[in-house]
Scaffold this motif. Structure first.
Motif, mmCIF file in Angstrom:
data_model
loop_
_atom_site.group_PDB
_atom_site.id
_atom_site.type_symbol
_atom_site.label_atom_id
_atom_site.label_comp_id
_atom_site.label_asym_id
_atom_site.label_seq_id
_atom_site.Cartn_x
_atom_site.Cartn_y
_atom_site.Cartn_z
ATOM 1 N N PHE A 53 37.646 30.591 33.712
ATOM 2 C CA PHE A 53 37.749 30.690 35.394
ATOM 3 C C PHE A 53 38.706 29.317 35.335
ATOM 4 C CE2 PHE A 53 34.772 33.761 34.630
ATOM 5 C CZ PHE A 53 35.093 34.579 35.826
ATOM 6 N N VAL A 77 41.152 33.809 34.573
ATOM 7 C CA VAL A 77 41.117 34.145 36.209
ATOM 8 C C VAL A 77 41.110 33.080 36.887
ATOM 9 C CG1 VAL A 77 39.451 34.951 37.905
ATOM 10 C CG2 VAL A 77 39.355 35.930 35.596
ATOM 11 N N THR A 79 40.905 30.462 40.154
ATOM 12 C CA THR A 79 40.278 30.445 41.451
ATOM 13 C C THR A 79 41.095 29.471 42.467
ATOM 14 O OG1 THR A 79 38.979 28.733 40.595
ATOM 15 C CG2 THR A 79 38.078 30.913 40.382
ATOM 16 N N LYS A 91 48.339 39.146 41.552
ATOM 17 C CA LYS A 91 47.425 40.031 40.777
ATOM 18 C C LYS A 91 47.956 41.020 39.989
ATOM 19 C CE LYS A 91 42.612 41.430 41.894
ATOM 20 N NZ LYS A 91 41.773 41.634 43.244
ATOM 21 N N SER A 94 46.271 42.198 33.787
ATOM 22 C CA SER A 94 44.938 41.933 33.567
ATOM 23 C C SER A 94 44.472 40.339 34.281
ATOM 24 C CB SER A 94 44.474 42.027 32.287
ATOM 25 O OG SER A 94 44.902 41.104 31.382
ATOM 26 N N ASP A 96 43.471 37.840 36.956
ATOM 27 C CA ASP A 96 43.046 38.123 38.357
ATOM 28 C C ASP A 96 42.995 36.733 39.103
ATOM 29 O OD1 ASP A 96 42.089 39.382 40.258
ATOM 30 O OD2 ASP A 96 40.005 40.056 39.365
ATOM 31 N N TYR A 97 42.700 36.785 40.221
ATOM 32 C CA TYR A 97 42.482 35.496 40.922
ATOM 33 C C TYR A 97 41.457 35.937 41.952
ATOM 34 C CZ TYR A 97 44.491 37.161 45.623
ATOM 35 O OH TYR A 97 44.532 37.929 46.603
ATOM 36 N N LEU A 98 40.727 34.678 42.362
ATOM 37 C CA LEU A 98 39.531 34.952 43.135
ATOM 38 C C LEU A 98 39.764 33.678 44.171
ATOM 39 C CD1 LEU A 98 36.767 35.207 40.617
ATOM 40 C CD2 LEU A 98 37.643 36.922 42.182
ATOM 41 N N GLU A 106 33.646 40.494 44.277
ATOM 42 C CA GLU A 106 35.100 40.432 43.656
ATOM 43 C C GLU A 106 34.801 39.661 42.332
ATOM 44 O OE1 GLU A 106 36.806 37.834 46.562
ATOM 45 O OE2 GLU A 106 36.953 39.337 47.993
ATOM 46 N N SER A 110 36.083 41.050 38.649
ATOM 47 C CA SER A 110 36.873 40.418 37.465
ATOM 48 C C SER A 110 36.444 40.678 36.433
ATOM 49 C CB SER A 110 37.030 38.729 37.913
ATOM 50 O OG SER A 110 37.959 38.764 38.985
ATOM 51 N N LYS A 113 37.093 44.065 34.936
ATOM 52 C CA LYS A 113 38.518 44.181 34.515
ATOM 53 C C LYS A 113 38.444 43.392 33.147
ATOM 54 C CE LYS A 113 42.870 43.063 36.632
ATOM 55 N NZ LYS A 113 43.736 42.406 37.707
ATOM 56 N N HIS A 114 37.872 42.447 32.911
ATOM 57 C CA HIS A 114 37.662 42.090 31.588
ATOM 58 C C HIS A 114 37.215 42.897 30.363
ATOM 59 C CE1 HIS A 114 35.865 39.687 28.151
ATOM 60 N NE2 HIS A 114 36.869 39.139 28.252
#
Length: 258
Positions: A53, A77, A79, A91, A94, A96-98, A106, A110, A113-114
């Motif tokens: 992250f 991912v 952030t 996005k 695989s 992602d962003y938060l 959310e 993620s 998804k992993h």
């Protein structure tokens, strides 16, 4: 699952760690680092990681610099506090962003998804290849625009550098563009107002009308005028009135109030 958190806000890192534990007790945050420098140093030890992250804005720069200094093959991912609509296009695959503040549903998505990617290991190379493209896109999106800082103008037999912060306003006058400094000097310049408007920081300069592009620091008074227009008193005083049209008056007030 071994997780690395790259986050310069201690409270945000603790909150993310707690949320991960609540969602999946098998998630283990093995380390938290607060900067580009410490992230690079840690990743160069080749730790066994399943997921990172990574905050975009760190104490010593943007996290994109990490990718330039060391290979990153672990899933990432991002952030970020940036507006959701500004980066929703990133996005992809695989990765992602938060959006901060991170919401538990959310974050759970993620992690899911992993897990899905781990069940399809053949998709992993696509993910890793996509990181470079994503980082380049994110870098372009989050970089602050570079605005003009000075102009070189001719005065008699000299060329003078004038800092933009010293300019009170630009004025278009009978096909000629000129500007005055806050101390009253006047110079001609070989740009049209439309061109100048694109070069200058919109936090500092406002296009009042077709004739004037004014520095916020030159505005001394603002008066109500006929037909809901605004009349500006500038220092030094220009030749002619400086009016803000009714259509731009609301935008001008917001700009002045920032």
């Amino acid at each position: 699952m071994n997780v690395l958190i790259v986050e310069d806000e201690e409270l945000a890192a603790r909150r993310l760690t707690k949320m991960l534990a609540e969602i999946d007790p098998q998630v283990r945050v093995v380390h938290t680092v607060p900067s580009v420098e410490t992230a690079v140093a840690y990743l160069q030890t080749q730790p066994e990681l399943d997921l990172i992250f990574m905050d975009i804005e760190l104490a010593d720069g943007q996290s994109f610099e990490i990718f330039e200094q060391t290979p990153v093959t672990t899933l990432v991912v991002f952030t970020t506090s940036y507006d959701e609509y500004a980066i929703k296009a990133f996005k992809v695959n695989s990765i992602d962003y938060l959006l901060k503040p991170i919401k538990q549903p959310e974050l759970a998505a993620s992690l899911q998804k992993h897990h899905q990617l781990n069940r399809k290991p053949e998709a992993a190379p696509v993910q890793v290849v996509a990181i470079d493209a994503l980082v380049n896109q994110l870098r372009q999106q989050t970089q602050l625009p570079e605005y003009r800082r000075r102009f070189l103008v001719r005065h008699l037999t000299q060329w003078l550098p004038i800092e933009v912060s010293e300019i009170a306003y630009f004025q278009a006058d009978e096909g000629v563009t000129l500007f005055r400094t806050l101390t009253g000097q006047k110079y001609n310049i070989d740009y049209k107002l439309d061109e100048l408007e694109a070069m200058l920081d919109p936090a500092l300069f406002f296009r009042a009308n077709r004739q004037f592009l004014t520095n916020i620091n030159s505005i001394q008074q603002i008066h109500s005028y006929f037909n809901h227009k605004l009349k500006l008193t500038l220092q030094p005083a220009p030749s002619g009135e400086v009016l803000v049209s009714r259509e731009r008056a609301t935008e001008f007030k917001k700009w002045m109030g920032k």
